[in-house]
Scaffold this motif. Structure first.
Motif, PDB file in Angstrom:
ATOM      1  N   ASN A   1      62.054  41.603   9.986  1.00 25.77           N
ATOM      2  CA  ASN A   1      61.378  40.664   9.086  1.00 25.77           C
ATOM      3  C   ASN A   1      61.538  39.229   9.557  1.00 25.77           C
ATOM      4  O   ASN A   1      60.605  38.422   9.458  1.00 25.77           O
ATOM      5  N   GLN A   2      62.727  38.886  10.071  1.00 26.05           N
ATOM      6  CA  GLN A   2      62.963  37.539  10.599  1.00 26.05           C
ATOM      7  C   GLN A   2      62.021  37.262  11.767  1.00 26.05           C
ATOM      8  O   GLN A   2      61.428  36.189  11.872  1.00 26.05           O
ATOM      9  N   LEU A   3      61.885  38.261  12.649  1.00 20.99           N
ATOM     10  CA  LEU A   3      61.018  38.092  13.826  1.00 20.99           C
ATOM     11  C   LEU A   3      59.556  37.973  13.422  1.00 20.99           C
ATOM     12  O   LEU A   3      58.855  37.049  13.836  1.00 20.99           O
ATOM     13  N   LEU A   4      59.084  38.884  12.595  1.00 21.81           N
ATOM     14  CA  LEU A   4      57.676  38.878  12.196  1.00 21.81           C
ATOM     15  C   LEU A   4      57.338  37.627  11.402  1.00 21.81           C
ATOM     16  O   LEU A   4      56.245  37.074  11.518  1.00 21.81           O
ATOM     17  N   SER A   5      58.294  37.151  10.608  1.00 20.46           N
ATOM     18  CA  SER A   5      58.082  35.926   9.830  1.00 20.46           C
ATOM     19  C   SER A   5      57.981  34.712  10.758  1.00 20.46           C
ATOM     20  O   SER A   5      57.165  33.811  10.548  1.00 20.46           O
ATOM     21  N   ALA A   6      58.819  34.682  11.785  1.00 24.02           N
ATOM     22  CA  ALA A   6      58.802  33.563  12.730  1.00 24.02           C
ATOM     23  C   ALA A   6      57.495  33.519  13.524  1.00 24.02           C
ATOM     24  O   ALA A   6      56.969  32.460  13.835  1.00 24.02           O
ATOM     25  N   ILE A   7      56.979  34.711  13.850  1.00 22.54           N
ATOM     26  CA  ILE A   7      55.733  34.781  14.624  1.00 22.54           C
ATOM     27  C   ILE A   7      54.557  34.301  13.786  1.00 22.54           C
ATOM     28  O   ILE A   7      53.795  33.421  14.188  1.00 22.54           O
ATOM     29  N   ALA A   8      54.403  34.932  12.593  1.00 26.81           N
ATOM     30  CA  ALA A   8      53.267  34.655  11.697  1.00 26.81           C
ATOM     31  C   ALA A   8      51.983  34.610  12.545  1.00 26.81           C
ATOM     32  O   ALA A   8      51.692  35.511  13.301  1.00 26.81           O
ATOM     33  N   ASP A   9      51.222  33.520  12.422  1.00 23.29           N
ATOM     34  CA  ASP A   9      50.027  33.342  13.259  1.00 23.29           C
ATOM     35  C   ASP A   9      50.216  32.195  14.243  1.00 23.29           C
ATOM     36  O   ASP A   9      49.255  31.664  14.794  1.00 23.29           O
ATOM     37  N   ARG A  10      51.469  31.824  14.473  1.00 22.27           N
ATOM     38  CA  ARG A  10      51.762  30.677  15.326  1.00 22.27           C
ATOM     39  C   ARG A  10      51.585  31.007  16.806  1.00 22.27           C
ATOM     40  O   ARG A  10      51.131  30.170  17.587  1.00 22.27           O
ATOM     41  N   PHE A  11      51.960  32.237  17.192  1.00 27.99           N
ATOM     42  CA  PHE A  11      51.901  32.639  18.594  1.00 27.99           C
ATOM     43  C   PHE A  11      50.980  33.855  18.744  1.00 27.99           C
ATOM     44  O   PHE A  11      51.042  34.777  17.933  1.00 27.99           O
ATOM     45  N   GLN A  12      50.149  33.850  19.770  1.00 26.11           N
ATOM     46  CA  GLN A  12      49.422  35.068  20.074  1.00 26.11           C
ATOM     47  C   GLN A  12      50.444  36.106  20.515  1.00 26.11           C
ATOM     48  O   GLN A  12      51.253  35.850  21.416  1.00 26.11           O
ATOM     49  N   THR A  13      50.416  37.264  19.885  1.00 22.42           N
ATOM     50  CA  THR A  13      51.454  38.267  20.109  1.00 22.42           C
ATOM     51  C   THR A  13      50.848  39.594  20.521  1.00 22.42           C
ATOM     52  O   THR A  13      49.917  40.085  19.891  1.00 22.42           O
TER      53      THR A  13
END
Length: 379
Positions: A336-348
């Motif tokens: 959850n910490q990782l997915l929250s940090a990613i959000a839509d900020r970085f193309q993943t």
């Protein structure tokens, strides 16, 4: 930055595959050994010209084909660029930007930035110092592409100096104590070049670690819910007091004099950045020896998030994030910490064998591609 299109031709187990990325998040779904990691490896090669899985181009070319190719269209703030990396079973690889061949591969670097996170990254904590040096160097190449040339020049000098030291050791073994004067003059010349090139490497490593450490510490406090304190210490093989070329060079030369007998007896260079270390401690305890598996995963996650943030700060655009089956390695809280940090900020781009690990909102907002033996289909 945004990877709009990726075209793989005779690369790994892909015969001919064109992918158009439609959303910020792409989930690559499939069983093991179908080509999910190969696709991320192709993006990694475009970003760094290196693979963390192999150093041989022959391993990257499809079966018995002579030539393989990775082509991509990358959209950045003010431009769109086509990148091409051509790999060969025999002969030198070549690179091109917008169909124009580049004479120097270093000029290809920095066109695409990406951070990869896989289960193998636990070796950053558990593995040898070489793993951590490689990690620092890969980060530096992304934010300062000229560093690839600096490191290459240092390694050239190191190889030449080691060859000479082997000759000296052989002479000593054969009882030729008083080797030719020209040999010692030649060694002094290599000493000087090792100090000059080693200074450039060490000073850049020290600077990037000074920038990365506080970001990683901040992420680590957040992930561990303030229960653990991370400390990251760059431990160069040679100590110096001032970030000054002459000061660092002299420190290297002084250390070489102290280790002269050891180098002659061993027949190899024991002074220089190829012996550097990075030390991680959690609550003042060495993470490598005493950290639990959970603590080590938290540490690596903090490092990867810090890499993303630092690259974004330096290049002015968010890099791509490549996640190779890491959700299975993380507990629910860290996921959850990782997915929250990613959000839509970085193309993943994220690989997985099943979708059950993902939050349903995440799945709905993602492009899902299934991979089966090098064939890709939309789900």
């Amino acid at each position: 930055m945004y990877l709009r299109e990726l075209h793989l031709t005779r690369f790994r187990n892909y015969q001919n595959c064109l992918i158009e990325f439609e959303t910020q998040k792409t989930i690559l779904l499939g069983n093991n050994a179908q080509g999910k990691s190969n696709l991320l490896e192709a993006v990694e090669l475009l970003a760094t010209l290196k693979s963390h899985r192999t150093s041989k181009d022959q391993d990257l070319v499809f079966q018995k084909a002579e030539v393989g190719q990775i082509k991509a269209i990358v959209k950045r703030l003010y431009s769109e660029t086509e990148l091409t990396l051509t790999l060969r079973q025999k002969g030198r690889r070549t690179v091109a930007v917008n169909h124009e061949s580049l004479r120097r591969q270093i000029d290809f670097l920095g066109r695409l930035n990406a951070v990869e996170f896989s289960s193998l990254d636990l070796d950053l904590v558990r593995g040898s110092p070489e793993k951590r040096r490689h990690w620092i160097d890969a980060l530096l190449i992304q934010i300062e592409p000229v560093y690839a040339y600096i490191l290459q020049e240092y390694n050239k000098v190191l190889r030449q100096r080691n060859a000479l030291l082997k000759t000296i050791r052989k002479s000593l073994d054969e009882g030729e104590v008083n080797s030719e004067e020209s040999t010692w003059e030649q060694l002094a010349l290599w000493d000087s070049q090792l100090a000059a090139n080693g200074s450039r490497v060490m000073r850049r490593r020290a600077r990037v670690m000074a920038r990365l450490a506080p970001i990683a510490q901040q992420w680590h406090r957040k992930i561990s819910k303030e229960t653990e304190q991370l400390n990251i210490e760059y431990a160069p093989n040679v100590n110096w007091l001032e970030d000054n070329p002459q000061v660092v060079q002299q420190a290297i030369l002084d250390r070489i004099k102290l280790r002269k007998v050891a180098e002659e007896n061993l027949g190899t260079t024991v002074v220089g950045p190829h012996r550097d270390e990075v030390e991680f401690t959690i609550n003042e305890t060495p993470a490598r020896s005493y950290g639990s598996s959970g603590q080590q995963r938290t540490l690596v996650l903090a490092l990867k998030l810090a890499e993303l943030e630092l690259i974004e700060t330096v290049v002015g655009e968010p890099p791509l994030l490549l996640l190779d089956d890491v959700l299975a390695e993380l507990d629910l809280d860290r996921q959850n910490q990782l997915l929250s940090a990613i959000a839509d900020r970085f193309q993943t781009l994220i690989t997985t064998t099943h979708l059950s690990s993902f939050d349903q909102q995440w799945v709905k907002s993602s492009q899902i591609l299934t991979i089966d033996n090098g064939t890709i289909n939309k789900k």
